[in-house]
Write a protein that holds these residues in place. Structure first.
Motif, PDB file in Angstrom:
ATOM      1  N   VAL A   1     -54.105   7.719 -36.176  1.00 40.59           N
ATOM      2  CA  VAL A   1     -54.419   8.306 -37.479  1.00 40.59           C
ATOM      3  C   VAL A   1     -55.273   9.557 -37.303  1.00 40.59           C
ATOM      4  CG1 VAL A   1     -55.690   7.964 -39.633  1.00 40.59           C
ATOM      5  CG2 VAL A   1     -54.164   6.167 -38.790  1.00 40.59           C
ATOM      6  N   ALA A   2     -56.267   9.499 -36.423  1.00 39.98           N
ATOM      7  CA  ALA A   2     -57.110  10.673 -36.177  1.00 39.98           C
ATOM      8  C   ALA A   2     -56.274  11.846 -35.660  1.00 39.98           C
ATOM      9  CB  ALA A   2     -58.217  10.326 -35.184  1.00 39.98           C
ATOM     10  N   ALA A   3     -55.308  11.564 -34.788  1.00 41.70           N
ATOM     11  CA  ALA A   3     -54.453  12.631 -34.253  1.00 41.70           C
ATOM     12  C   ALA A   3     -53.606  13.262 -35.346  1.00 41.70           C
ATOM     13  CB  ALA A   3     -53.562  12.074 -33.143  1.00 41.70           C
ATOM     14  N   ILE A   4     -53.009  12.429 -36.208  1.00 40.32           N
ATOM     15  CA  ILE A   4     -52.173  12.958 -37.281  1.00 40.32           C
ATOM     16  C   ILE A   4     -52.997  13.822 -38.221  1.00 40.32           C
ATOM     17  CG2 ILE A   4     -50.868  12.315 -39.358  1.00 40.32           C
ATOM     18  CD1 ILE A   4     -49.251  12.005 -36.827  1.00 40.32           C
ATOM     19  N   ARG A   5     -54.155  13.347 -38.609  1.00 45.12           N
ATOM     20  CA  ARG A   5     -54.999  14.114 -39.528  1.00 45.12           C
ATOM     21  C   ARG A   5     -55.494  15.411 -38.869  1.00 45.12           C
ATOM     22  NH1 ARG A   5     -57.174  11.463 -44.185  1.00 45.12           N
ATOM     23  NH2 ARG A   5     -56.370   9.344 -44.453  1.00 45.12           N
ATOM     24  N   ARG A   6     -55.774  15.365 -37.581  1.00 50.46           N
ATOM     25  CA  ARG A   6     -56.219  16.562 -36.868  1.00 50.46           C
ATOM     26  C   ARG A   6     -55.120  17.615 -36.822  1.00 50.46           C
ATOM     27  NH1 ARG A   6     -57.212  14.150 -32.528  1.00 50.46           N
ATOM     28  NH2 ARG A   6     -55.417  14.734 -31.252  1.00 50.46           N
ATOM     29  N   HIS A   7     -53.902  17.216 -36.453  1.00 48.81           N
ATOM     30  CA  HIS A   7     -52.799  18.179 -36.414  1.00 48.81           C
ATOM     31  C   HIS A   7     -52.456  18.680 -37.812  1.00 48.81           C
ATOM     32  CE1 HIS A   7     -51.736  17.949 -32.182  1.00 48.81           C
ATOM     33  NE2 HIS A   7     -51.795  16.630 -32.227  1.00 48.81           N
ATOM     34  N   ASP A   8     -52.494  17.798 -38.798  1.00 49.54           N
ATOM     35  CA  ASP A   8     -52.170  18.197 -40.163  1.00 49.54           C
ATOM     36  C   ASP A   8     -53.117  19.288 -40.653  1.00 49.54           C
ATOM     37  OD1 ASP A   8     -50.343  17.245 -42.481  1.00 49.54           O
ATOM     38  OD2 ASP A   8     -52.326  17.373 -43.427  1.00 49.54           O
ATOM     39  N   ALA A   9     -54.403  19.106 -40.417  1.00 52.54           N
ATOM     40  CA  ALA A   9     -55.383  20.106 -40.833  1.00 52.54           C
ATOM     41  C   ALA A   9     -55.181  21.422 -40.083  1.00 52.54           C
ATOM     42  CB  ALA A   9     -56.799  19.572 -40.596  1.00 52.54           C
ATOM     43  N   ALA A  10     -54.855  21.341 -38.795  1.00 57.59           N
ATOM     44  CA  ALA A  10     -54.666  22.555 -37.989  1.00 57.59           C
ATOM     45  C   ALA A  10     -53.428  23.328 -38.443  1.00 57.59           C
ATOM     46  CB  ALA A  10     -54.554  22.190 -36.515  1.00 57.59           C
ATOM     47  N   PHE A  11     -52.327  22.619 -38.703  1.00 55.74           N
ATOM     48  CA  PHE A  11     -51.118  23.313 -39.152  1.00 55.74           C
ATOM     49  C   PHE A  11     -51.320  23.935 -40.532  1.00 55.74           C
ATOM     50  CE2 PHE A  11     -48.630  20.560 -36.080  1.00 55.74           C
ATOM     51  CZ  PHE A  11     -48.219  21.622 -35.294  1.00 55.74           C
ATOM     52  N   GLU A  12     -52.023  23.234 -41.421  1.00 56.01           N
ATOM     53  CA  GLU A  12     -52.279  23.809 -42.741  1.00 56.01           C
ATOM     54  C   GLU A  12     -53.182  25.034 -42.632  1.00 56.01           C
ATOM     55  OE1 GLU A  12     -54.220  22.602 -47.050  1.00 56.01           O
ATOM     56  OE2 GLU A  12     -53.101  21.096 -45.903  1.00 56.01           O
ATOM     57  N   ALA A  13     -54.189  24.980 -41.770  1.00 55.16           N
ATOM     58  CA  ALA A  13     -55.086  26.119 -41.605  1.00 55.16           C
ATOM     59  C   ALA A  13     -54.346  27.338 -41.062  1.00 55.16           C
ATOM     60  CB  ALA A  13     -56.238  25.743 -40.672  1.00 55.16           C
TER      61      ALA A  13
ATOM     62  N   HIS B   1     -43.880   6.241 -32.011  1.00 58.23           N
ATOM     63  CA  HIS B   1     -43.357   4.900 -31.762  1.00 58.23           C
ATOM     64  C   HIS B   1     -43.526   4.011 -32.985  1.00 58.23           C
ATOM     65  CE1 HIS B   1     -43.278   6.018 -27.454  1.00 58.23           C
ATOM     66  NE2 HIS B   1     -44.366   6.695 -27.773  1.00 58.23           N
ATOM     67  N   GLY B   2     -42.802   2.901 -32.989  1.00 61.84           N
ATOM     68  CA  GLY B   2     -42.765   2.040 -34.157  1.00 61.84           C
ATOM     69  C   GLY B   2     -44.125   1.553 -34.620  1.00 61.84           C
ATOM     70  N   ASP B   3     -44.890   0.916 -33.744  1.00 62.26           N
ATOM     71  CA  ASP B   3     -46.193   0.396 -34.148  1.00 62.26           C
ATOM     72  C   ASP B   3     -47.163   1.518 -34.498  1.00 62.26           C
ATOM     73  OD1 ASP B   3     -45.505  -2.250 -34.021  1.00 62.26           O
ATOM     74  OD2 ASP B   3     -46.452  -2.649 -32.083  1.00 62.26           O
ATOM     75  N   ILE B   4     -47.052   2.641 -33.808  1.00 62.46           N
ATOM     76  CA  ILE B   4     -47.917   3.788 -34.113  1.00 62.46           C
ATOM     77  C   ILE B   4     -47.647   4.271 -35.536  1.00 62.46           C
ATOM     78  CG2 ILE B   4     -48.496   6.160 -33.503  1.00 62.46           C
ATOM     79  CD1 ILE B   4     -49.436   4.190 -31.415  1.00 62.46           C
ATOM     80  N   ILE B   5     -46.375   4.492 -35.862  1.00 62.47           N
ATOM     81  CA  ILE B   5     -46.031   5.008 -37.193  1.00 62.47           C
ATOM     82  C   ILE B   5     -46.360   3.990 -38.269  1.00 62.47           C
ATOM     83  CG2 ILE B   5     -44.125   5.790 -38.660  1.00 62.47           C
ATOM     84  CD1 ILE B   5     -42.898   7.060 -36.129  1.00 62.47           C
ATOM     85  N   LYS B   6     -46.123   2.708 -38.009  1.00 59.41           N
ATOM     86  CA  LYS B   6     -46.479   1.675 -38.975  1.00 59.41           C
ATOM     87  C   LYS B   6     -47.977   1.695 -39.265  1.00 59.41           C
ATOM     88  CE  LYS B   6     -44.794  -2.426 -38.159  1.00 59.41           C
ATOM     89  NZ  LYS B   6     -44.309  -3.600 -37.397  1.00 59.41           N
ATOM     90  N   SER B   7     -48.773   1.892 -38.243  1.00 58.16           N
ATOM     91  CA  SER B   7     -50.228   1.906 -38.449  1.00 58.16           C
ATOM     92  C   SER B   7     -50.663   3.147 -39.219  1.00 58.16           C
ATOM     93  CB  SER B   7     -50.963   1.807 -37.110  1.00 58.16           C
ATOM     94  OG  SER B   7     -50.887   2.995 -36.367  1.00 58.16           O
ATOM     95  N   ILE B   8     -50.009   4.276 -38.985  1.00 55.21           N
ATOM     96  CA  ILE B   8     -50.309   5.507 -39.733  1.00 55.21           C
ATOM     97  C   ILE B   8     -49.928   5.334 -41.204  1.00 55.21           C
ATOM     98  CG2 ILE B   8     -49.677   7.942 -40.002  1.00 55.21           C
ATOM     99  CD1 ILE B   8     -49.253   7.929 -36.884  1.00 55.21           C
ATOM    100  N   LEU B   9     -48.759   4.746 -41.447  1.00 56.65           N
ATOM    101  CA  LEU B   9     -48.328   4.515 -42.826  1.00 56.65           C
ATOM    102  C   LEU B   9     -49.250   3.523 -43.531  1.00 56.65           C
ATOM    103  CD1 LEU B   9     -44.460   4.374 -42.308  1.00 56.65           C
ATOM    104  CD2 LEU B   9     -45.726   6.123 -43.591  1.00 56.65           C
ATOM    105  N   ALA B  10     -49.679   2.482 -42.832  1.00 58.54           N
ATOM    106  CA  ALA B  10     -50.597   1.516 -43.442  1.00 58.54           C
ATOM    107  C   ALA B  10     -51.875   2.216 -43.891  1.00 58.54           C
ATOM    108  CB  ALA B  10     -50.914   0.395 -42.453  1.00 58.54           C
ATOM    109  N   ASP B  11     -52.408   3.098 -43.044  1.00 63.94           N
ATOM    110  CA  ASP B  11     -53.603   3.854 -43.412  1.00 63.94           C
ATOM    111  C   ASP B  11     -53.329   4.732 -44.639  1.00 63.94           C
ATOM    112  OD1 ASP B  11     -56.309   5.267 -42.728  1.00 63.94           O
ATOM    113  OD2 ASP B  11     -54.830   6.894 -42.804  1.00 63.94           O
ATOM    114  N   ALA B  12     -52.175   5.401 -44.655  1.00 64.69           N
ATOM    115  CA  ALA B  12     -51.850   6.276 -45.783  1.00 64.69           C
ATOM    116  C   ALA B  12     -51.679   5.484 -47.079  1.00 64.69           C
ATOM    117  CB  ALA B  12     -50.584   7.074 -45.481  1.00 64.69           C
TER     118      ALA B  12
END
Length: 235
Positions: free
Chosen positions: A131-143, A156-167
Motif C-alpha cells: 500500500v505504501a508503494a502504491i501511494r508513493r508512486h501515485d503521488a509521484a506520477f500526479e506531481a 500479484h494476487g495477494d498483493i493486489i487484494k491487500s491494496i484493494l482491501a485498504d482502498a
C-alpha cells in the motif's frame, strides 16, 4: 487525482499446477497467461498511461511488457521490490492441496492479520509495504504529470487484494472476500478525502473512459451517470 490500474500477472505454469510459486525465480507465463496478458494489453491500449510499475518477478515483468508494447508513448517502466510477491517462507514451492492440511491454513483464510508464514513474511507487513508503494508512486506520477495521470501497477494476487482491501477501508482479515484473477484489471483513485474503487477483477470491457480525465473526488449521491464511453453491440 491520478488513477492507478492494478493488473495481476497472467497465469503461470505454477498457477496451472496448483503450486505456490512465491518468489521462486524463473516462473513465467504459460500460453494461457500470455494470451491473458495480451488481452489486458489490448484493453489498456486505449489509455495513454504515464508509467507501468512492475514487481521484479518474471511473470509480472512479462505481463508489463504486453502492456508497454501496446502503448503509443514511452511510459516510465520502473521495477519496485515493494510490489513483489509475499514472502511465503517455507510454504513456497509447495502444492496448495498440501498446504490446505497445515494448521496455519484456516488462519490464513479467516484471520490473515495474525499470520506470519514460517520463515517468511507476515501478511500485515505485506499489505503495509505494498500500500505504501502504491501511494508513493501515485503521488509521484500526479506531481509529475498532473491530476489526470493514469498509471499501471503489475503485481500479484495477494498483493493486489491487500491494496484493494485498504482502498475499500476493509480490515485485512476480510481481504479473502476479494477475488483477483490472472491478468485482471482493478482501478483505484486516491482522493484527498478517501480512495475510490472504480473496478475490481475485470477481464473484459472498454477502458477508454480513463483517457478522458479524472472524475470528481466527491461520491455522486444516487450513484451518478457513470463514465461515458463508446459502446459497441454485436448481432
Amino acid at each position: 487525482m491520478a488513477t492507478v490500474i492494478l493488473v495481476r500477472h497472467g497465469r503461470t505454469t505454477a498457477n496451472a499446477t496448483g503450486l505456490l510459486a512465491g518468489r521462486t525465480v524463473g516462473v513465467g507465463l504459460d500460453e494461457t497467461g500470455r494470451d491473458q496478458a495480451a488481452v489486458t494489453g489490448d484493453r489498456l491500449a486505449a489509455v495513454p498511461v504515464v508509467g507501468v510499475v512492475s514487481s521484479p518477478l518474471e511473470r509480472c515483468q512479462q505481463t508489463a511488457r504486453f502492456i508497454l508494447d501496446r502503448q503509443t508513448g514511452t511510459p516510465h517502466a520502473p521495477i519496485d521490490a515493494d510490489l513483489t510477491e509475499c514472502d511465503y517462507g517455507q510454504w513456497q514451492g509447495r502444492l496448495l492441496s498440501d498446504l490446505a492440511t497445515e494448521p496455519l491454513w484456516p488462519v490464513v483464510q479467516s484471520q490473515p492479520s495474525a499470520v506470519t508464514f514460517p520463515g517468511g513474511e507476515s501478511m500485515a507487513a505485506m499489505q503495509a509495504r505494498s500500500v505504501a508503494a502504491i501511494r508513493r508512486h501515485d503521488a509521484a506520477f500526479e506531481a509529475e504529470f498532473g491530476p489526470g495521470a493514469v498509471w499501471v501497477a503489475v503485481s500479484h494476487g495477494d498483493i493486489i487484494k491487500s491494496i484493494l482491501a485498504d482502498a475499500y477501508g476493509m480490515h485485512l482479515d476480510l481481504f479473502q472476500r476479494i477475488s483477483v484473477g490472472p491478468a485482471s484489471v482493478s482501478i483505484v483513485q486516491y482522493g484527498s478525502s478517501r480512495p475510490s474503487v472504480h473496478a475490481t477483477n475485470t477481464d473484459a470491457g472498454d477502458l477508454s473512459w480513463l483517457a478522458k480525465g479524472t472524475v470528481s473526488g466527491d461520491a455522486p449521491v444516487g450513484g451518478g451517470a457513470g463514465p461515458t464511453a463508446a459502446r459497441t453491440s454485436s448481432a
